[in-house]
Structure formats: structure tokens, C-alpha cells
Design a protein around this motif. Sequence first.
Motif, short mmCIF file in Angstrom:
data_model
loop_
_atom_site.label_atom_id
_atom_site.label_comp_id
_atom_site.label_asym_id
_atom_site.label_seq_id
_atom_site.Cartn_x
_atom_site.Cartn_y
_atom_site.Cartn_z
N ALA A 33 0.83 -1.21 0.00
CA ALA A 33 0.00 0.00 0.00
C ALA A 33 0.86 1.26 0.00
O ALA A 33 0.57 2.22 -0.73
N LEU A 34 1.93 1.28 0.79
CA LEU A 34 2.79 2.46 0.86
C LEU A 34 3.53 2.68 -0.46
O LEU A 34 3.61 3.81 -0.96
N ALA A 35 4.09 1.60 -1.01
CA ALA A 35 4.86 1.73 -2.24
C ALA A 35 3.96 2.12 -3.42
O ALA A 35 4.36 2.93 -4.26
N ARG A 36 2.76 1.59 -3.47
CA ARG A 36 1.84 1.95 -4.55
C ARG A 36 1.44 3.43 -4.48
O ARG A 36 1.12 4.04 -5.49
N ALA A 37 1.49 3.98 -3.27
CA ALA A 37 1.16 5.40 -3.10
C ALA A 37 2.36 6.30 -3.37
O ALA A 37 2.23 7.53 -3.31
N GLY A 38 3.51 5.72 -3.67
CA GLY A 38 4.67 6.51 -4.05
C GLY A 38 5.70 6.74 -2.97
O GLY A 38 6.68 7.45 -3.20
N LEU A 39 5.51 6.13 -1.79
CA LEU A 39 6.50 6.32 -0.72
C LEU A 39 7.64 5.32 -0.88
O LEU A 39 7.41 4.16 -1.25
N PRO A 40 8.87 5.71 -0.57
CA PRO A 40 9.97 4.73 -0.52
C PRO A 40 9.78 3.82 0.70
O PRO A 40 9.50 4.30 1.81
N VAL A 41 9.90 2.53 0.50
CA VAL A 41 9.64 1.55 1.56
C VAL A 41 10.79 0.55 1.61
O VAL A 41 11.23 0.03 0.57
N ILE A 42 11.27 0.27 2.81
CA ILE A 42 12.28 -0.77 3.02
C ILE A 42 11.68 -1.81 3.97
O ILE A 42 11.29 -1.47 5.10
N VAL A 43 11.58 -3.04 3.52
CA VAL A 43 11.11 -4.14 4.36
C VAL A 43 12.34 -4.90 4.85
O VAL A 43 13.15 -5.37 4.04
N ARG A 44 12.46 -5.05 6.16
CA ARG A 44 13.63 -5.71 6.75
C ARG A 44 13.16 -6.99 7.45
O ARG A 44 12.35 -6.95 8.37
N GLU A 45 13.66 -8.12 6.97
CA GLU A 45 13.24 -9.43 7.46
C GLU A 45 14.45 -10.19 7.95
O GLU A 45 15.45 -10.35 7.22
N TRP A 46 14.39 -10.69 9.19
CA TRP A 46 15.52 -11.39 9.78
C TRP A 46 15.80 -12.73 9.11
O TRP A 46 16.94 -13.15 8.99
N SER A 285 -2.65 5.09 8.00
CA SER A 285 -2.35 6.08 9.04
C SER A 285 -1.14 6.92 8.65
O SER A 285 -1.08 8.12 8.93
N ILE A 286 -0.15 6.30 7.99
CA ILE A 286 1.04 7.04 7.56
C ILE A 286 0.71 7.96 6.39
O ILE A 286 1.11 9.13 6.36
N LEU A 287 -0.05 7.44 5.44
CA LEU A 287 -0.35 8.21 4.23
C LEU A 287 -1.28 9.38 4.51
O LEU A 287 -1.13 10.47 3.93
#
Length: 390
Positions: A33-46, A285-287
Amino acid sequence: MSTRESRVDPRRKASGPVTVVGAGPAGLACAVALARAGLPVIVREWHRDVGTRFHGDFQGLENWSDEQDVLDELMAAGIRASFEHHPVSRGIVFDSRGGRYPVQSRQPLFYLVRRGSDEGSLDRALLRQAVAAGAEVRFEDRVGASRGPSVLAIGPRSADAIAVGYLFETDGPDGAWLILDHRLAPLGYAYLLIQGGRGTVATCLFGDFRRQADYLARTVAAFRDRADLEMRDPRPFGGFVNFRLPRSAVQGGSPVVGEQAGFQDALAGFGMRYALRSGLLAARSILEGTDYTILWRSELLPLLQAGTVNRFVFNLTGERGWRAAARRLGQGDAREALGRFYRPSVASRLLFPVARLRYRAPLHDPSCDHIDCHCVWCECRAEIDRTAIA
């Protein structure tokens, strides 16, 4: 209570990349949802990949807690059903006396999906959609601290119920079977799911974790007797879930989503829809600059409260009440009947304060003291400690 597609004012978007900690369904839905709205997103997975907690087992993406079909809800939020999904509109429920109750509905009760890292799984499909939308996904990346806007989605931190079972190949017919019998699953249920020659059989325990092997053996024997279960190449698996009613689901100013927040149905443990919805609400909430606590308390809290009441009643009434519930499900449209259990009512509002007071006690398993115990929860605790955010 369906999530609506956001209309975002670009002036209100968060600045800088948003870090999503955890690549489960909640975290990846948020990232999409964030990336589709144009925000840069970093997903960090252990972990080294998505879905490592799972093994290709079938799970149900429930479709009764909202009048809107869950796939339509996801599509409205920009998430495509590009994962394998099989609608299940009928099944059979057995009680402890062998009573047989066929259930059916006009619309799917749930969608059968696979969890894990394989192609076609829910986890793999969400990862592909997040990357396609522009999110950066980093594996084997343990988060010690996160700066800037973040969403926390690292999964359950404790176990209120465990599931143990087998994945297998079979020539048996497709179908869904459920048994309500404390001799197979204390305060829980045993289930058998078969689709396209692959199957999952398991017992979901809400207590007496130490005896999981005994309950699983009884479960397999019961389904062999009642559903002609035949397994080839059985492979053991296990999992656990955590139920919680959080105050704000915010930690250090960051939204907490999915199972890390405790967003699970306390009655049956169906939590994928709650996880996906909470991830989308965190993105919203962020957008929009909206208070996340207000959003999830509007969209999820009524369901969590209903699940708490349902669990309280389930524990209180015992097998006589379970038989009555099975008969009720078999007498009409099962989806509509289940939906009524999750809608606010005068009775549920009156029962909720009592149910909440007893919420922890019925789910605590005194047999699991973490000393020389080899139940699913104890075997997973070391990894939980390693993945905890510092």
C-alpha cells in the motif's frame, strides 16, 4: 467494517523511507500500500526468505467476519489474489460422540491458501507484489533499532494455542472436515483439509501442550475412521498463535500490526484477514496522517472483542454447547450464522467485561513450564528470542 481505498493528499505523506520490520502478510500488505502510493519503503526481514515459519500447509483465509468478500476487500486496497486460493463453501463438522453435521453456505466460508516460501503461497505472492510496487526487501537483516517512520510486524511473541499436524499427499477427495472433541484438541479443534491431492491434518490445542504427540495420534486415527483419511509421505509441522487485546498497538511511536499486536481471533485462531487489514490500516495512518489507534479500534476492535466473548462462551459451555453450535451451523447458511457470532449485540456487550477479566486464564497452559518440554512453543522460543527487536 471493510477497509476502503485511500484517497491520499501527497502533502500529508511521510517524508523519507518507511521501514517495515517483518515480511509476513501484515508487513507486506503495508509495504504494498505504501509503495503503490509513491513512498519509498524498506522491508527488513531477519529470516532468509518469506514464510519460513510455515511449510506449505493449508490455512483458511476466513470470509465470515465481514459482509464483504475478503478477496474483494483486498482488491479494493490494491492487493491482488495472485496466490493460490480455493473457495470452500461446504464441509463436515463432527462432535465428540461421532455426530455428523454437514455445513454449507452460498458464499465461501473461507479460502484455502498455502503458507510458506513456495510459489503459489500467500507469502510469496505478497512479496512479489511488494517488490513490483517498488518496495525494497532485505532478507537476513536483523533490526536492532529503526530510525524514521516504521511499522512493526515481526509476528507472535508468545503462544496461547499451538497446532501440530502433518502435510501429506493423497488420492482422497477435496474437502474440509472439523472435529470438536477435547480428547483430540483440549478447548480447540482438529481439522483435515484436502485440495488437489495435497492435504493438511492437525490438532489445534489451547492447553496441555506437552501431550501434543498423543493428541495428534488420536486426531489422525479419528479422521481415518470418520473421513477415510489416507496419507502418503506425511511430513510433520507445527505452529503457534498469540491472542492479545492491545491498548494502542503502538510501540515507540510506530504502528504494531498483525500477530505482533495480538490481532487474532481468540475463538479459532483465524488471523490472516486481521493481519492483512491491520497492515493496510498502518499504511493508511502514515499516508493520511491519521491516528493508527483510532483506525484499528474502529476496524478491528469489535472483532477482537467478539472473539474474546466467543472464546469465553466456548470454554464455559463445553462439549454440550459445542454440539449445539455444530447443529446450528448445519441448519442454515453457515457463513451467515458465523457472521452473527462476530457482530456486536447486547449479549456480547454484557459478557465482554467478564470475558476480558478471564481472558488470560483460560488460555494459559500450566503444563508448558518450559522445563524439559518439547512442545511446539518451547521449540520455537529460542528463535523468538533471537528475532526480538532490541
